[in-house]
Write a protein that holds these residues in place. Structure first.
Motif, PDB file in Angstrom:
ATOM      1  N   LEU A  17      48.865 -38.867 -33.286  1.00 25.94           N
ATOM      2  CA  LEU A  17      49.207 -40.147 -35.473  1.00 25.94           C
ATOM      3  C   LEU A  17      47.535 -39.427 -35.883  1.00 25.94           C
ATOM      4  O   LEU A  17      47.011 -38.804 -34.934  1.00 25.94           O
ATOM      5  N   ASN A  47      53.968 -38.928 -34.391  1.00 25.62           N
ATOM      6  CA  ASN A  47      52.637 -38.182 -35.283  1.00 25.62           C
ATOM      7  C   ASN A  47      52.048 -38.889 -36.424  1.00 25.62           C
ATOM      8  O   ASN A  47      52.921 -39.939 -36.768  1.00 25.62           O
ATOM      9  N   GLY A  48      52.093 -38.244 -37.391  1.00 32.83           N
ATOM     10  CA  GLY A  48      52.422 -38.971 -39.237  1.00 32.83           C
ATOM     11  C   GLY A  48      50.670 -39.659 -39.088  1.00 32.83           C
ATOM     12  O   GLY A  48      50.389 -40.501 -37.805  1.00 32.83           O
ATOM     13  N   GLU A  95      57.860 -39.527 -36.868  1.00 31.25           N
ATOM     14  CA  GLU A  95      56.693 -41.073 -37.348  1.00 31.25           C
ATOM     15  C   GLU A  95      56.761 -42.038 -36.838  1.00 31.25           C
ATOM     16  O   GLU A  95      58.175 -42.398 -36.964  1.00 31.25           O
TER      17      GLU A  95
END
Length: 779
Positions: free
Chosen positions: A343, A320-321, A298
């Motif tokens: 994302l 990601n996140g 993240e």
């Protein structure tokens, strides 16, 4: 001058440099017997002209020569042996068409024990750098060989030059490894090896260079891991390792370099793993790029601690996140690219409140929900959000499905209506908007003329094209974020002008043009740059074109005079104390006019030396009103948003500290900027100098030096001109008194609390008093 009647033996210096934009460049060749004709000459400075031919061998006979500067001419051929010039301190042969031959000239320079600066950059030197370079003077401080055609290894013998502070070898074809012997250069401040073919790993020993402020290694073939030892370079302000083949994780030790402020660029490598949470320690960082790697995990929430970030590039990774809510603290961000990641979640609404945000790229992620409104989202060309299939928008301009209802209240709708209605609506509204835009396009292009500067004669595109010889690059005399400034010749008026052409593809440029037009409509003063006319039209291709025609300032800007070593295209003669006083008074007069005599009053918001222009009589003119704001006494005349701050406004180093905390613009902000300029004028130091770390700044440095150590921080030319042994004691004492008064005034202007700063009228009165006293004493 008739040369045949000249007492040659008395000529000690010959200066005819033409670095600044001017039509008067000298041409021809240097006389072959110049060195024999002028045997006692100590300075030969003819840079920025159009001399050609070879450098005469006779220069070796001028045994007293200390400075030889022929930069930016058309000299060609080989460089003669200069080993007899035992007094030579500076040799600048850069930007010509010279060739190295067998490098004999370099070997001859080993007989120049006082040589401090050697510049051979931007020429046609080929082959390997000879190992004899290690035999040059140990007092050599600067070595510039960039932009040639050099090949082979960097000789390890370069490590013998222990006095070096600057090495630039970029833009060549150098191969092999970075020599480990560089660790011997403990005074090294700048190391630039970019755009070569260097391979192998960065030696761990680089971390021993504690004085290093800039390390440029981009666009090479370097491999391995980024060494943790780089943390030892504890004074770095700029680190660029981009476009190599580094792999592994980003070492968290890298983020312990708290001085990193200009930029950190690790992009276009093969880095993996998470972005370390320690990134939040870089609280002074202005630009961060770690794009085009293989980073995962993240976006760390601690990134929100980097309050001064203006540019953030994390695109083309595997992040990601959700986008962390802590990014709400980045109120001064100008461009942000998080595209081509994984994302998820919704786009934070606070992005819409960032007034400084001009570019936002969130494309090709897995973002969902409604696109926020306001701010950057009101400009479809400033936002990239394609490739997020679950986004919706309240406006068809973003080319997304319309958000008919919020997800929590969504009801079951017949399939045909769920699809047909949004699509039909988008098509109809989009067509209407496009037609409206096309109809209004030409009207908007000319709107500033009608509303802001209609009293001025309007020039056509063809007029300016002709005046600048087709907007030739040779006529460029300045550049900025929003456009270029050309030198132009207006035949109808038989005059030289400055033509500021706005790059309308840059976000914010149209508003910048309108702001300057509005400012110029209301102001007119001898110490403000004067607008002659404007041009708001279309070019032959149908593109919108906007330009301002301004007075041409023959002596450039104040920054180029205060920092000649960083601006080699300008005259190198330092400003006298009298000139600095006069310029300080001119700026104060201009500010007094803006604050107290304009109706409504005007706050400049971006006062700095590069925005202070000097005419042929060295009279200062304040320029660049693109960030200026009018202050209305009647609050009903303007909304509060017209003069509030939602992030830093101005230039780092000169911007008042309260602006960075969201305070409203004010006269006190201009006073702070003026005070910084005063301190810069007497110390010769940038407010963003690499020495200002760990809470130290220009204000604190001057404060700590007053009164007993003031001579230690003064700009060297001031101490040379006014504190030399040949000056009488009374004049030295009175000169020091003048400098002290300027320093104390600068300190009062730059105190932290705005309410404690003096008003411009008081500043102006004090400057007049200081100048009057100095003039009386110096006559």
């Amino acid at each position: 001058m008739v040369l045949s009647h000249t007492p040659y033996h008395r000529v000690l210096a010959l200066r005819s440099s033409a670095y600044r934009a001017t039509p008067y460049k000298l041409v021809g060749t240097i006389p072959a017997n110049l060195g024999s004709t002028l045997p006692n000459i100590t300075e030969l400075v003819i840079g920025g002209n159009q001399f050609e031919g070879q450098i005469p061998n006779s220069l070796a006979n001028a045994s007293n020569l200390q400075t030889l500067d022929i930069r930016s001419n058309l000299f060609s051929g080989h460089i003669p042996s200069l080993g007899l010039l035992s007094e030579l301190k500076m040799l600048d042969l850069g930007t010509n068409m010279l060739q190295a031959g067998d490098w004999t000239f370099l070997s001859s320079l080993t007989n120049c024990p006082q040589l401090k600066s050697l510049s051979l950059d931007f020429n046609g030197f080929e082959g390997k750098i000879p190992i004899s370079i290690g035999n040059l003077s140990k007092s050599l401080e600067e070595l510039h060989l960039m932009a040639n055609q050099l090949t082979g290894d960097i000789p390890s013998e370069i490590g013998k030059l222990t006095g070096l502070t600057v090495i630039t070898l970029g833009m060549n074809g150098l191969t092999g490894h970075i020599p480990d012997t560089l660790q011997n250069l403990q005074n090294l401040s700048v190391l630039s090896l970019s755009k070569n073919k260097l391979s192998g790993e960065i030696p761990q020993s680089i971390g021993k260079l504690e004085q290093l402020t800039e390390l440029h290694l981009r666009e090479n073939e370097l491999t391995g891991r980024i060494p943790t030892s780089l943390a030892g370079c504890k004074n770095l302000v700029q680190l660029n390792l981009s476009s190599n083949s580094f792999h592994g994780s980003i070492p968290q030790e890298l983020f312990s370099i708290s001085t990193l402020s200009i930029s950190l660029d690790l992009s276009n490598n093969q880095l993996t793993g998470d972005i370390p949470m320690e990134i939040g320690k870089l609280i002074n960082l202005n630009s961060l790029s770690i794009s085009n790697n293989q980073l995962s995990g993240e976006i760390p929430s601690n990134l929100g601690n980097c309050l001064l970030l203006q540019s953030l590039h994390l695109e083309a990774n595997f992040l990601n996140g959700h986008i962390p809510s802590s990014l709400i603290n980045l109120r001064g961000i100008v461009e942000m690219d998080l595209s081509q990641n994984n994302l998820s979640g919704e786009i934070p609404e606070f992005f819409g409140s960032f007034s400084s945000l001009k570019i936002l790229n969130l494309s090709f992620n897995n973002l969902i929900g409604p696109v926020p409104k306001g701010g950057v989202f009101d400009n479809s060309s400033a936002v990239c959000i394609q490739g997020n299939n679950k986004l919706c928008a309240s406006s068809p301009m973003l080319q997304l499905p319309l958000c008919v209802e919020s997800p929590s209240k969504r009801k079951k709708t017949p399939y045909i209506f769920a699809i047909l209605v949004p699509v039909t609506t988008i098509v109809i509204i989009t067509m209407a908007c496009l037609i409206t835009i096309l109809l209004k396009k030409r009207y908007k292009a000319r709107q500033p003329i009608n509303q802001s500067l209609k009293q001025f004669k309007s020039f056509s595109y063809h007029d300016l094209f002709k005046a600048t010889y087709g907007f030739s690059s040779s006529n460029i005399i300045g550049s900025g974020r929003f456009g270029l400034v050309y030198r132009g010749y207006i035949e109808s008026d038989v005059s030289i002008v400055a033509i500021k052409v706005f790059r309308l593809d840059q976000f914010g440029a149209p508003n910048n043009f309108i702001a300057e037009c509005e400012a110029f409509r209301n102001i007119r003063h001898r110490n403000l740059i004067r607008v002659i006319s404007l041009c708001s039209t279309f070019d032959p291709a149908g593109n919108e074109f906007k330009a301002l025609i301004l007075e041409h300032m023959a002596n450039g800007n104040l920054e180029s005079w205060l920092h000649p070593k960083r601006n080699k295209q300008i005259p190198k003669e330092p400003l006298s104390l009298a000139s600095r006083l006069s310029i300080a008074m001119d700026i104060a007069v201009a500010l007094d006019y803006l604050h107290n005599q304009c109706s409504p009053p005007l706050v400049h918001c971006d006062l700095k030396p590069s925005n202070v222009l000097l005419d042929d009589e060295m009279v200062a003119h304040v320029s660049d009103f693109g960030l200026a704001k009018f202050l209305y006494n009647d609050s009903s005349m303007a909304s509060s948003t017209s003069y509030s701050m939602a992030g830093p406004r101005g230039s780092i180093g000169y911007i008042a500290p309260e602006y960075a905390m969201g305070c409203k613009i004010s006269f006190e902000g201009d006073i702070y900027s003026y005070g910084i300029i005063l301190l810069e004028m007497i110390t010769g130091m940038y407010p963003t100098d690499e020495m200002f770390t760990d809470g130290m700044n220009l204000h604190k440095m001057v404060l700590s030096a007053i009164p007993h150590k003031i001579t230690e921080i003064l700009e060297p030319s001031l101490t040379k001109d006014y504190l030399g042994e040949d000056r009488d004691h009374e004049l030295v004492e009175l000169t020091m008194c003048t400098v002290m008064q300027l320093a104390e005034l600068g300190l009062r202007c730059t105190v932290t609390l705005p309410k404690d700063r003096p008003k411009i009228k008081d500043v102006y009165t004090e400057i007049i008093s200081i100048q009057s006293m100095f003039s009386a004493l110096n006559n």
